[in-house]
Design a protein around this motif. Structure first.
Motif, mmCIF file in Angstrom:
data_model
loop_
_atom_site.group_PDB
_atom_site.id
_atom_site.type_symbol
_atom_site.label_atom_id
_atom_site.label_comp_id
_atom_site.label_asym_id
_atom_site.label_seq_id
_atom_site.Cartn_x
_atom_site.Cartn_y
_atom_site.Cartn_z
ATOM 1 N N GLN A 68 0.736 -1.344 0.053
ATOM 2 C CA GLN A 68 -0.156 -0.105 0.044
ATOM 3 C C GLN A 68 0.874 1.270 0.066
ATOM 4 O O GLN A 68 0.730 2.309 -0.681
ATOM 5 N N ALA A 69 2.213 1.258 0.751
ATOM 6 C CA ALA A 69 2.943 2.408 1.017
ATOM 7 C C ALA A 69 3.546 2.617 -0.345
ATOM 8 O O ALA A 69 3.626 3.935 -0.695
ATOM 9 N N ILE A 70 3.989 1.565 -1.272
ATOM 10 C CA ILE A 70 4.870 1.780 -2.356
ATOM 11 C C ILE A 70 3.687 2.077 -3.417
ATOM 12 O O ILE A 70 4.136 2.758 -4.475
ATOM 13 N N GLU A 71 2.952 1.189 -3.840
ATOM 14 C CA GLU A 71 2.237 0.633 -5.057
ATOM 15 C C GLU A 71 0.773 1.523 -4.905
ATOM 16 O O GLU A 71 0.118 1.438 -5.829
ATOM 17 N N GLY A 72 0.476 1.911 -3.545
ATOM 18 C CA GLY A 72 -1.100 2.234 -3.429
ATOM 19 C C GLY A 72 -1.026 3.807 -3.711
ATOM 20 O O GLY A 72 -0.093 4.430 -4.088
ATOM 21 N N ALA A 73 -2.161 4.047 -3.610
ATOM 22 C CA ALA A 73 -2.534 5.614 -3.693
ATOM 23 C C ALA A 73 -2.037 6.506 -2.404
ATOM 24 O O ALA A 73 -1.939 5.874 -1.327
ATOM 25 N N VAL A 74 -1.683 7.689 -2.586
ATOM 26 C CA VAL A 74 -1.219 8.573 -1.484
ATOM 27 C C VAL A 74 -2.396 8.966 -0.629
ATOM 28 O O VAL A 74 -3.530 9.585 -1.358
ATOM 29 N N THR A 75 -2.386 8.499 0.573
ATOM 30 C CA THR A 75 -3.358 8.838 1.350
ATOM 31 C C THR A 75 -2.999 8.722 2.771
ATOM 32 O O THR A 75 -2.267 8.006 3.412
#
Ligand code: PGA
Length: 260
Positions: A208-215
């Motif tokens: 999530q941190a590397i390939e997910g959305a910035v959230t």
């Protein structure tokens, strides 16, 4: 973001320690941001070894830690100050007055947190910040929902973090509910970030941190906005990453460039 995947936690710790050591020797008065938890232990052991071998001098280094539990003083074995003394500071030649860990017993937290921020600026800013990641994707104690512009402040820990950290406290009821933590905004102002994670229980947070959305729901994802981030993980923590072959190609390019 540069993503380095090593075979296991030991190889990843050695790699991360080498990246820190290579940075430290470029600037004697280096400002090093440090982290606590299980993840950095192997890195600190490797740094101590390099110091004992005469390869690392910390005599002009200044350090800033990310966070501390509210209510715990330096003599409390669960405090992060105590952890840092035992795992690193007592074994290297960093001057004690150059080490900064937030004071969990500050009387006026709002003023104290502003002073901590000011101290970082007065030291010239953090050159390299070491970071772990929580299973909920937090960096430092920036729990899901923390503003991506947040500064050093008090934060209420989530039940997940309290449960994860209860292994050190001999029971959930003994874990402090509040911590002082550098903010996401504070971390984004450091010159370089080194995010480290091992084990399958971190695989979801890492993807999530590397390939997910910035959230703000995964505060480590804010590192996608930082200009200079290196991620060092083991194969288990990288299990859910989709672009692993590309990351390996990038590493091959680095190897070729460095050998020329
Ligand atoms: P850990 O903690 O290194 O003990 O897994 C990391 C974190 O919660 O940031």
């Amino acid at each position: 973001m540069r993503v380095i995947i090593e075979k296991d936690a030991q190889a990843a710790s050695e790699r991360a320690a080498k990246l820190i050591a290579d940075s430290l020797v470029t600037k004697p008065d280096f400002v090093l941001g440090l982290a606590t938890g299980s993840t950095p232990l192997g890195i600190y052991e490797a740094l101590i070894r390099k110091h004992n071998d005469g390869k690392l001098d910390f005599s002009n280094v200044t350090s800033f830690n990310l966070d501390e539990y509210v209510g715990l003083g330096p003599a409390d074995p669960n405090s992060y100050r105590y952890f840092m003394q035992e795992s690193l500071f007592n074994h290297i030649n960093i001057p004690p007055e150059n080490t900064n860990v937030p004071d969990g017993r500050a009387l006026d937290f709002a003023t104290y947190c502003q002073q901590y921020e000011r101290k970082i600026v007065e030291a010239g800013g953090i050159d390299l910040q070491l970071l772990g990641i929580g299973r909920d994707g937090h960096i430092a104690f920036n729990e899901p929902g923390s503003s991506l512009g947040s500064r050093t402040r008090l934060k209420t820990l989530t039940s997940e973090t309290i449960r994860d950290n209860s292994r050190f406290f001999g029971g959930i009821e003994n874990v402090p509910r509040l911590a002082i933590t550098m903010g996401v905004g504070t971390i984004l102002e450091t010159r370089k970030c080194l995010l480290v994670a091992f084990g399958e229980n971190k695989a979801h947070a890492i993807s999530q941190a590397i390939e997910g959305a910035v959230t703000a729901q995964v505060t480590a994802s804010a590192l996608q906005l930082h200009p200079d981030v290196t991620v060092v993980i083991d194969e288990d923590a990288g299990r859910h990453l989709k672009r692993k072959s590309y990351y390996a190609e990038v590493e091959e390019s680095h190897r070729l460039l460095e050998s020329n």
